[in-house]
Write a protein that holds these residues in place. Structure first.
Motif, PDB file in Angstrom:
ATOM      1  N   HIS A  61       9.887  -3.934   8.939  1.00  8.64           N
ATOM      2  CA  HIS A  61      10.218  -2.725   8.187  1.00  8.64           C
ATOM      3  C   HIS A  61      11.245  -1.948   9.005  1.00  8.64           C
ATOM      4  O   HIS A  61      11.045  -1.734  10.201  1.00  8.64           O
ATOM      5  N   PRO A  62      12.337  -1.504   8.386  1.00  4.47           N
ATOM      6  CA  PRO A  62      13.429  -0.915   9.159  1.00  4.47           C
ATOM      7  C   PRO A  62      13.124   0.421   9.829  1.00  4.47           C
ATOM      8  O   PRO A  62      13.775   0.787  10.800  1.00  4.47           O
ATOM      9  N   ALA A  63      12.152   1.140   9.335  1.00  2.00           N
ATOM     10  CA  ALA A  63      11.847   2.467   9.902  1.00  2.00           C
ATOM     11  C   ALA A  63      10.346   2.678   9.920  1.00  2.00           C
ATOM     12  O   ALA A  63       9.605   2.044   9.163  1.00  2.00           O
ATOM     13  N   PRO A  64       9.868   3.570  10.779  1.00  2.00           N
ATOM     14  CA  PRO A  64       8.433   3.858  10.769  1.00  2.00           C
ATOM     15  C   PRO A  64       8.023   4.512   9.451  1.00  2.00           C
ATOM     16  O   PRO A  64       8.822   5.199   8.809  1.00  2.00           O
ATOM     17  N   ILE A  65       6.784   4.285   9.073  1.00  2.00           N
ATOM     18  CA  ILE A  65       6.230   4.894   7.866  1.00  2.00           C
ATOM     19  C   ILE A  65       5.397   6.079   8.331  1.00  2.00           C
ATOM     20  O   ILE A  65       4.481   5.925   9.147  1.00  2.00           O
ATOM     21  N   ILE A  66       5.719   7.256   7.832  1.00  2.00           N
ATOM     22  CA  ILE A  66       5.034   8.473   8.272  1.00  2.00           C
ATOM     23  C   ILE A  66       4.173   8.999   7.137  1.00  2.00           C
ATOM     24  O   ILE A  66       4.637   9.190   6.022  1.00  2.00           O
ATOM     25  N   CYS A  67       2.915   9.224   7.458  1.00  3.65           N
ATOM     26  CA  CYS A  67       1.950   9.735   6.492  1.00  3.65           C
ATOM     27  C   CYS A  67       1.444  11.078   7.008  1.00  3.65           C
ATOM     28  O   CYS A  67       0.969  11.166   8.137  1.00  3.65           O
ATOM     29  N   LYS A  68       1.572  12.106   6.217  1.00  2.98           N
ATOM     30  CA  LYS A  68       1.032  13.416   6.590  1.00  2.98           C
ATOM     31  C   LYS A  68      -0.483  13.355   6.451  1.00  2.98           C
ATOM     32  O   LYS A  68      -1.000  13.023   5.386  1.00  2.98           O
ATOM     33  N   ALA A  69      -1.190  13.647   7.537  1.00  2.00           N
ATOM     34  CA  ALA A  69      -2.646  13.519   7.528  1.00  2.00           C
ATOM     35  C   ALA A  69      -3.259  14.439   8.573  1.00  2.00           C
ATOM     36  O   ALA A  69      -2.944  14.330   9.751  1.00  2.00           O
ATOM     37  N   LYS A  70      -4.126  15.326   8.128  1.00  2.00           N
ATOM     38  CA  LYS A  70      -4.847  16.190   9.063  1.00  2.00           C
ATOM     39  C   LYS A  70      -6.319  15.780   9.068  1.00  2.00           C
ATOM     40  O   LYS A  70      -6.990  15.862   8.047  1.00  2.00           O
ATOM     41  N   PRO A  71      -6.798  15.364  10.218  1.00  2.00           N
ATOM     42  CA  PRO A  71      -8.198  14.931  10.307  1.00  2.00           C
ATOM     43  C   PRO A  71      -9.150  16.120  10.406  1.00  2.00           C
ATOM     44  O   PRO A  71      -9.734  16.383  11.453  1.00  2.00           O
TER      45      PRO A  71
END
Length: 135
Positions: A61-71
């Protein structure tokens, strides 16, 4: 169909990582679970977990996958359900489409009942008082 598989794979990995992180799975366990899922899907996956986001690096995958997540909560029922999906994919009992549907269903599971949680936490505290001799 083959052109869509990598996108579905990345999406599945991101869903699993975010669900584990948001629902209170330990950081190291989240990373190892997503790495195992990636291996089962034929890709190398690695995670960087920070407060407020999950950064997923997937081989190819060409770029990181960023997921907004607050635990901000803990729901071990959801964590256990995600781990069951990962185990099923690893064992070959579940394909990527069924796994995606299962993760989607897990994300919609109702939260733990607060009254039940408080009652069981009180019972646990009482049991510890008995064990350690509180008066």
């Amino acid at each position: 169909m083959r052109d869509q598989l990598p996108l579905a794979t990345h999406d599945l990995l991101a869903k699993a990582a975010c669900l584990l992180f948001i629902n209170g799975q330990a950081s190291e366990s989240t990373g190892s679970s997503v790495t195992r899922l990636g291996a089962a899907l034929g890709v190398k996956a690695d995670l960087l977990l920070r407060w407020g986001e999950v950064v997923l690096f997937v081989e190819g995958h060409p770029a990181p996958i960023i997921c907004k997540a607050k635990p901000t909560g803990v729901d071990m029922g959801r964590v256990n359900a995600v781990l069951d999906v990962i185990a099923a994919v690893e064992a070959g009992r579940m394909d990527i489409v069924k796994a995606d549907a299962a993760l989607e269903a897990i994300s919609r599971m109702p939260p733990v009942n607060v009254v039940r949680f408080a009652a069981l936490a009180g019972a646990g505290a009482s049991a510890l008082g008995v064990i350690f001799g509180a008066t």
